[in-house]
Structure formats: structure tokens, C-alpha cells
Write a protein that holds these residues in place. Structure first.
Motif, mmCIF file in Angstrom:
data_model
loop_
_atom_site.group_PDB
_atom_site.id
_atom_site.type_symbol
_atom_site.label_atom_id
_atom_site.label_comp_id
_atom_site.label_asym_id
_atom_site.label_seq_id
_atom_site.Cartn_x
_atom_site.Cartn_y
_atom_site.Cartn_z
ATOM 1 N N THR A 147 -2.111 1.080 -2.141
ATOM 2 C CA THR A 147 -2.113 2.956 -2.499
ATOM 3 C C THR A 147 -2.844 3.327 -4.090
ATOM 4 O O THR A 147 -3.408 1.944 -5.340
ATOM 5 C CB THR A 147 -0.834 3.155 -3.008
ATOM 6 O OG1 THR A 147 -1.332 4.827 -2.750
ATOM 7 C CG2 THR A 147 -0.113 2.974 -4.180
ATOM 8 N N LEU A 148 -3.568 4.054 -4.271
ATOM 9 C CA LEU A 148 -4.383 5.099 -5.258
ATOM 10 C C LEU A 148 -3.293 5.553 -6.441
ATOM 11 O O LEU A 148 -2.491 6.181 -5.905
ATOM 12 C CB LEU A 148 -5.079 5.375 -4.964
ATOM 13 C CG LEU A 148 -6.470 6.107 -5.981
ATOM 14 C CD1 LEU A 148 -7.509 4.922 -6.261
ATOM 15 C CD2 LEU A 148 -6.884 7.447 -4.655
ATOM 16 N N MET A 187 -2.844 7.637 -9.859
ATOM 17 C CA MET A 187 -3.514 8.538 -10.618
ATOM 18 C C MET A 187 -3.133 8.239 -11.762
ATOM 19 O O MET A 187 -2.234 7.615 -12.740
ATOM 20 C CB MET A 187 -3.391 9.991 -10.124
ATOM 21 C CG MET A 187 -3.868 10.062 -9.300
ATOM 22 S SD MET A 187 -5.383 9.540 -8.239
ATOM 23 C CE MET A 187 -6.626 10.678 -8.357
ATOM 24 N N GLY A 189 -2.339 8.855 -15.814
ATOM 25 C CA GLY A 189 -0.330 9.475 -15.587
ATOM 26 C C GLY A 189 -0.010 9.187 -14.847
ATOM 27 O O GLY A 189 1.640 9.726 -14.952
ATOM 28 N N GLN A 190 -0.018 8.039 -13.437
ATOM 29 C CA GLN A 190 1.260 8.180 -12.491
ATOM 30 C C GLN A 190 1.592 7.035 -12.851
ATOM 31 O O GLN A 190 1.095 6.115 -12.932
ATOM 32 C CB GLN A 190 0.427 8.765 -11.264
ATOM 33 C CG GLN A 190 1.519 9.463 -9.778
ATOM 34 C CD GLN A 190 0.884 9.172 -9.150
ATOM 35 O OE1 GLN A 190 -0.658 8.718 -8.408
ATOM 36 N NE2 GLN A 190 0.656 10.292 -8.079
ATOM 37 N N SER A 191 2.736 7.223 -12.510
ATOM 38 C CA SER A 191 4.340 5.901 -11.796
ATOM 39 C C SER A 191 3.858 6.015 -10.372
ATOM 40 O O SER A 191 3.893 6.758 -9.469
ATOM 41 C CB SER A 191 4.864 5.558 -11.720
ATOM 42 O OG SER A 191 5.182 5.596 -14.183
ATOM 43 N N PHE A 192 3.407 4.597 -9.628
ATOM 44 C CA PHE A 192 4.590 4.156 -8.383
ATOM 45 C C PHE A 192 5.500 3.000 -8.190
ATOM 46 O O PHE A 192 5.017 2.618 -9.353
ATOM 47 C CB PHE A 192 2.767 3.260 -7.449
ATOM 48 C CG PHE A 192 3.526 3.553 -6.057
ATOM 49 C CD1 PHE A 192 3.528 4.502 -5.592
ATOM 50 C CD2 PHE A 192 2.992 1.748 -6.053
ATOM 51 C CE1 PHE A 192 3.861 3.589 -3.831
ATOM 52 C CE2 PHE A 192 3.313 1.511 -4.700
ATOM 53 C CZ PHE A 192 3.220 2.674 -3.638
ATOM 54 N N LYS A 193 6.725 3.834 -8.173
ATOM 55 C CA LYS A 193 7.572 3.018 -7.981
ATOM 56 C C LYS A 193 7.841 1.924 -6.270
ATOM 57 O O LYS A 193 7.893 3.068 -5.370
ATOM 58 C CB LYS A 193 9.618 3.674 -8.464
ATOM 59 C CG LYS A 193 10.235 3.103 -7.966
ATOM 60 C CD LYS A 193 11.394 3.574 -8.298
ATOM 61 C CE LYS A 193 11.469 3.623 -9.924
ATOM 62 N NZ LYS A 193 12.092 5.168 -10.041
#
Lengths: 210, 146
Positions: free
Chosen positions: B92-93, B95, B97-101
């Protein structure tokens, strides 16, 4: 003797690692994320699009507010990935029962040459007549894929002139407010997807859920 | 002379026995002591400026090529994008400042494309849950060398 001392030192090092493990309660349930899928934090608005659909009208994502959307990318000639994903989603619909009315599966083609609205309608009906397929001009679809981080690559077979499209195999969950909340990796079972959709359905709003 | 040699030998035997006992105790302790962590998250950050460095030709590697997780202990991979541009991590992408858990529920090796890597690839190795005993001991030893 030297070997013994070396082994002892190794044990001490491992013990040091153990000491570094924090003395917090063991694997508390509260630590696990609420959703079983991959979660974005903070979530961003799902990129909008308006494209021809298998219902012979224009499908606009932002007009679906109030529903939980399940957005997937694939094509009707996909030999294995898409059938599995769509079968999983069909089972998810069954699991949801009456709640399924508040959910919309949207399947965007990565193969606009072959996937006309009629072709998508026929294909998706094999899984669930409620699913909506979306197609459009190749450049429009490419722009949507880029906004979602979806990869699709056409591969022409050496013989026969046929082709297939290698594409990202996960699906996105978009909440009632249009926020891109979660990514369901390929292979997640219908029970897990149902679990996550129910959580999103029962939220009053994302902000309130925080 | 003989009594001196015998004294050294007996001292060596005592040391050996003491070390072996300590080794045995340590092994038992490491095999059965519960795994305690303050979080099941393994957090990685893509620092600000990663893309700019890449663009200027620097082959910076921010994240390890292999990330090790274990079910029930460390099974939540968290990626934070602190850079100024979106980063493609695995599927995935993410953005700025974003987190991906991403939680893992199956022990396996997962290969992902990742723009934060100089090689463009990363592997996540998810070990089975290190249950009590031999598995837990082995997992602890493996972690020392990772």
C-alpha cells in the motif's frame, strides 16, 4: 572449559535480552488492534472517482457516504486471485445477513479493454448480484490506481496473443464517512473481513470511535 | 607436587560443575520464563528526507532488508512515513505523516515491494509463537544474532 565458558556467556547475553523485555503484562488483549486488517492512522479520505458501472450508470464513490465500501481491483479474466477474493466477499455478504444492505462491494477493473459494463455485470453476478463493477478509459483507471497505490501490469502471452494483468490483490475498506480505513491483505478469510466490516458499521463516526 | 596438581584439578572440576549448573538453570529459565513486552508492535519509521536523498543519488537504506516478527509476541508491523512524499510500502501507499499497522496471523515469509528500501524490496519473517520450552529458548537465542 573454554567452550563451556563461551556457552555460559551466550546464556548471559540471551538473559540480557530477556531483561530488556519490558515487565508489562504478558500479551494483553488490549494491545491487539481492533481491526484484523492493516489499518491507516490517521485515515485519509478515499480518493474519489466517477466512472461507468456495471449498473449502466455512473458510479461516484463520494455519493456512497453512509455505506461501508469494499473496494477491490481486478479483472474478469483473472484466473485465480479475483475469483478467490470475490468468493470471499460473497461469503462475507452472507455472514453479514441484513447488515449487507449497508455495505457495497465495488470492483474496479484493471482490464478496461475486455471488461465492459456488461461483462462486469455478468461476471460479478456469479458471486453476488449486489456487487458493482466499475470500468472506464484506461488513463482514468490508471489515475485512480495511482491514487490508491495499486499496481497493475499487462503481460502478453508469447503464444496466442492473449494477455493477463498482474495486479495488487488486496482490498480496501472505506468507512461510512468516506475515510480509507483499512487494507485487507489477500488471503484473509471471510470471517475476518466480516469482523472488520461490522466494526466499521457499528461506529457512529471515526472521530467518535477514537 | 602431586597434591598441587590434584588441588588444581579439583578446583577445575568444581568450576566446571558450577558452570554446568548455572548453564542448566539459565537454560531452564530462558525456556520457561514468559515473554514480556510492553507492546506487540514493531515500529519502523521512514525519516523525513528519504526521498530527497534518493533523488540526489544517495542509495540510502532506512529499513532493514528483513524484519523479524513472532506471533503472539511481536506480530504488529507499524510503518510510519515521516517523509514529505507518499511511500509505497508492501501492498500500500502510506501518505506523509501517516502510519500503517499490519497485523500478522500466519507464520511465514512475506516479500513486499518498498520504496523506502534502496533495493525496493523488503521481507517480513513471521516466526510461529514461541511457546514455552525448546521453541522459546531457540527463539531467544535467534534474537541475539538478529
Amino acid at each position: 572449559m573454554i567452550r563451556l565458558i563461551m556457552t555460559f556467556l551466550l546464556c548471559l547475553t540471551v538473559a540480557g535480552n530477556v531483561a530488556a523485555e519490558n515487565a508489562a503484562p504478558e500479551n494483553s488483549a488490549a494491545e491487539s488492534t481492533a481491526l484484523k486488517s492493516g489499518v491507516f492512522d490517521p485515515p485519509r479520505m478515499a480518493p474519489d472517482f466517477s466512472l461507468p458501472s456495471s449498473r449502466d450508470n455512473q458510479f461516484t464513490l463520494s455519493e456512497q457516504r453512509g455505506k461501508v465500501l469494499v473496494l477491490g481491483f481486478g479483472f474478469s479474466n483473472c484466473p485465480n486471485v479475483c475469483p478467490m477474493t470475490l468468493a470471499n466477499l460473497a461469503q462475507t455478504y452472507k455472514n453479514l445477513g441484513a447488515l449487507a444492505e449497508q455495505v457495497q462491494v465495488v470492483y474496479m477493473t484493471v482490464d478496461p479493454e475486455r471488461d465492459t459494463p456488461a461483462q462486469l455485470r455478468e461476471y460479478l453476478a456469479k458471486f453476488n448480484g449486489h456487487f458493482v463493477g466499475v470500468t472506464g478509459a484506461a488513463d482514468e483507471l490508471a489515475a485512480v490506481r495511482q491514487a490508491y497505490g495499486i499496481i497493475a501490469k499487462k503481460e502478453v502471452h508469447k503464444t496466442g496473443g492473449t494477455y493477463e494483468v498482474h495486479h495488487s490483490s488486496y482490498i480496501y475498506l472505506i468507512d461510512r464517512e468516506g475515510l480509507l480505513r483499512a487494507l485487507v491483505p489477500f488471503g484473509k478469510g471471510a470471517d475476518d473481513i466480516t469482523h472488520d466490516i461490522k466494526i466499521l458499521l457499528h461506529e457512529k463516526s471515526h472521530q467518535a470511535a477514537l | 607436587m602431586n597434591s598441587g596438581v590434584s588441588s588444581v584439578r579439583s578446583r577445575s572440576v568444581i568450576i566446571c560443575v558450577a558452570l554446568l549448573t548455572a548453564l542448566l538453570l539459565a537454560t531452564i529459565l530462558l525456556a520457561f520464563m514468559p515473554l514480556r513486552f510492553d507492546s506487540r508492535e514493531e515500529v519502523f519509521e521512514i525519516p523525513k528526507g528519504t526521498w530527497a536523498q534518493r533523488r540526489s543519488g544517495n542509495s540510502v537504506s532506512i529499513l532493514p532488508d528483513q524484519i523479524y516478527l513472532a506471533l503472539g509476541v511481536r506480530d504488529l508491523l507499524v510503518l510510519r512515513n515521516l517523509d514529505d512524499v507518499p511511500q509505497m510500502f508492501g501492498p500500500t501507499l502510506i501518505m506523509p505523516g501517516q502510519s500503517f499497522k499490519l497485523p500478522f496471523e500466519l507464520a511465514s515469509e512475506y516479500d513486499f515491494a518498498c520504496t523506502a528500501h534502496a533495493s525496493g524490496q523488503m521481507r517480513v519473517v513471521v516466526d510461529p509463537e514461541p511457546t514455552s520450552g525448546w521453541q522459546r529458548l531457540l527463539w531467544r537465542i535467534k534474537n541475539v544474532f538478529r
